[in-house]
Design an enzyme around this catalytic site. Structure first.
Site, short mmCIF file in Angstrom:
data_model
loop_
_atom_site.label_atom_id
_atom_site.label_comp_id
_atom_site.label_asym_id
_atom_site.label_seq_id
_atom_site.Cartn_x
_atom_site.Cartn_y
_atom_site.Cartn_z
N ARG A 80 18.27 10.97 -26.75
CA ARG A 80 18.68 11.72 -25.94
C ARG A 80 19.71 11.80 -25.43
O ARG A 80 20.63 11.52 -24.94
CB ARG A 80 17.83 11.88 -25.79
CG ARG A 80 16.09 11.48 -25.88
CD ARG A 80 14.90 11.91 -25.06
NE ARG A 80 13.99 12.38 -25.13
CZ ARG A 80 13.03 11.13 -26.06
NH1 ARG A 80 13.10 9.99 -25.65
NH2 ARG A 80 12.19 11.12 -26.75
N HIS A 106 18.40 13.14 -31.41
CA HIS A 106 18.71 12.62 -32.56
C HIS A 106 19.46 13.23 -32.87
O HIS A 106 19.43 13.30 -34.17
CB HIS A 106 17.48 11.28 -33.48
CG HIS A 106 16.73 10.59 -32.59
ND1 HIS A 106 17.29 9.27 -32.17
CD2 HIS A 106 15.52 10.21 -32.94
CE1 HIS A 106 16.20 8.87 -31.89
NE2 HIS A 106 14.94 9.33 -32.20
N HIS A 176 16.63 4.20 -37.13
CA HIS A 176 15.28 3.88 -36.99
C HIS A 176 14.11 3.12 -37.96
O HIS A 176 13.10 3.88 -37.52
CB HIS A 176 15.20 5.08 -36.60
CG HIS A 176 14.22 5.63 -34.84
ND1 HIS A 176 13.01 5.55 -35.68
CD2 HIS A 176 14.20 6.25 -33.69
CE1 HIS A 176 12.81 5.82 -34.15
NE2 HIS A 176 13.12 6.43 -33.30
N ASP A 246 9.57 3.00 -24.58
CA ASP A 246 10.10 4.01 -24.81
C ASP A 246 11.55 4.11 -24.15
O ASP A 246 11.96 5.15 -23.50
CB ASP A 246 9.85 5.10 -25.35
CG ASP A 246 10.56 5.80 -25.86
OD1 ASP A 246 11.70 5.61 -26.15
OD2 ASP A 246 9.96 7.28 -26.21
N GLU A 310 16.45 0.32 -31.45
CA GLU A 310 17.21 0.88 -32.32
C GLU A 310 19.02 0.58 -31.18
O GLU A 310 18.69 1.43 -29.79
CB GLU A 310 17.14 1.63 -31.90
CG GLU A 310 15.79 2.42 -32.74
CD GLU A 310 14.81 3.78 -31.82
OE1 GLU A 310 15.67 5.12 -31.34
OE2 GLU A 310 14.07 3.49 -30.91
C1 BGC Z 1 12.73 7.55 -29.05
C2 BGC Z 1 10.92 8.36 -28.78
C3 BGC Z 1 10.95 9.19 -29.84
C4 BGC Z 1 11.47 8.50 -31.47
C5 BGC Z 1 10.90 9.11 -32.65
C6 BGC Z 1 12.64 6.89 -30.61
O1 BGC Z 1 13.82 6.51 -30.45
O2 BGC Z 1 12.81 7.01 -28.40
O3 BGC Z 1 10.82 8.90 -27.95
O4 BGC Z 1 9.71 8.94 -29.94
O5 BGC Z 1 12.55 8.12 -31.15
O6 BGC Z 1 11.53 10.48 -33.06
#
Ligand code: BGC
Length: 345
Positions: A80, A106, A176, A246, A310
């Site tokens: 983010r 992303h 991802h 998360d 990730e």
């Molecule tokens: C984020 C999550 C998100 C997911 C899918 C992850 O990298 O931290 O909050 O829901 O990606 O977009």
């Protein structure tokens, strides 16, 4: 397990999507040219029974739209960016706010929801490239990016990224994939270890507060193997807010030095995965927002059916000056490597 290229499906516009299989004869991985997506990894258990240890879909259609980013290559800035804005050299950039019109998540999805060009494909390796225009999704600099997936002799899926832009810009790539080492059920019984003494707590919209907080005496402590489900439903505010894990963990060791940073283990199949990277951070995401739907080969996808590790620079780096920075000069190359290595006891 043969190495091959096959037509996987078609986009809503009718473009053909191809799946490429790479293998070392023991494990194999399947990569889509759309989103440079790592769709599957087939790994034997201790008895030689092979299972696909990643979550995804049987058909192509969901890969075109799914906001869960299953298996995707994520760029040019994974995770983010607060308010979708940041400054470089005193100039403010406003990037795509694809999350509730508030946050850039992303990189807005540009690298994950477009075709990559296949540059090289051999039995055990594939290289794909992607070009992003200057100003695309609001980011400065025309960027050329490459990702190479290789199945190694040590039963790893090695992912090497390189990127260069013609203006000073931020660069943060990740993969991802959602892992499930059992190849079925949920991941709450998997054991996990993360080599991190600290994590970056987040606010109510999952943006780092700037604090680098010790994991000691919190449910974020994965310094020794712990069952993922053990504290996931505790009343720890960070977990309640995110609906599970998360969070970014601050990895021990020098940035730029490849080292083992995390290990996961499924006691039933006895499959084990060790993660290596040269990056400073890793996002543990336990699939908190996954909605129930049909997945691959008759499996169902649902909350906690897989976990992501990730590898990354910490989230929101350009706005968090105390975090390791990922602003690269015009012409300066970004390089990083992550390896997901598999074994069975
Ligand atoms: C984020 C999550 C998100 C997911 C899918 C992850 O990298 O931290 O909050 O829901 O990606 O977009």
């Amino acid at each position: 397990m043969e190495s091959l290229k096959k037509l996987f499906g078609k986009t809503s516009k009718g473009e053909e999507v191809y799946a490429y299989t790479i293998t070392n004869g023991k494990i194999s991985a399947e990569i889509l040219d759309f989103g440079a997506t790592l769709r599957s990894i087939y790994v034997p258990d201790k008895n030689g029974n092979v299972a696909d240890v990643t979550i995804g879909y049987e058909d192509f259609a969901p890969y075109e739209t799914s906001s869960a980013y299953e298996g995707k290559t994520v760029g040019r800035y994974a995770n983010r960016i607060c308010g979708g804005k940041f400054e470089i050299n005193g100039k403010e950039y406003n990037v795509e706010k694809n999350e509730n019109n508030i946050t850039c998540l992303h990189g807005g999805g540009e690298f994950s929801f477009n075709f990559w060009k296949v540059e090289n494909f051999s039995d055990s390796s594939i290289t794909l490239s992607f070009e992003s225009e200057d100003g695309s999704f609001g980011f400065p600099g025309k960027m050329e990016a490459r990702v190479t997936f290789t199945v190694t002799e040590r039963n790893g899926v090695e992912i090497r990224y390189s990127a260069v832009a013609d203006k000073d810009t931020i660069i943060n790539f990740t993969n991802h994939s959602y892992f499930n080492l059992a190849g079925k059920g949920d991941i709450l019984g998997h054991l996990l270890k993360i080599n991190a003494n600290a994590f970056t707590p987040t606010d109510e919209i999952n943006i780092p507060t700037g604090e680098i907080k010790s994991v000691a005496a919190t449910p974020m402590d994965f310094r020794e193997f712990k069952v993922i489900g053990k504290e996931i439903n505790s009343d720890y505010a960070q977990l309640v807010n995110a609906g599970g894990y998360d969070h970014n963990f601050c990895l021990i060791g020098e940035k730029g030095q490849i080292r083992a940073v995390a290990e996961a283990y499924d006691p039933e199949s006895e499959r084990r995965m060790t993660v290596y990277t040269d990056l400073p951070g890793i996002q543990l995401y336990t699939g908190n927002f996954l909605e129930r739907c049909s997945g691959k080969a008759g499996r169902e996808n649902y909350k906690n059916c897989g976990f992501c590790l990730e590898t990354q620079y910490y989230p929101d780096t350009p706005n968090q000056k105390n975090f390791p920075q990922c602003t690269f000069k015009a012409g300066e190359e970004y390089n990083s490597v992550t390896i997901f290595e598999f074994s069975a006891d």
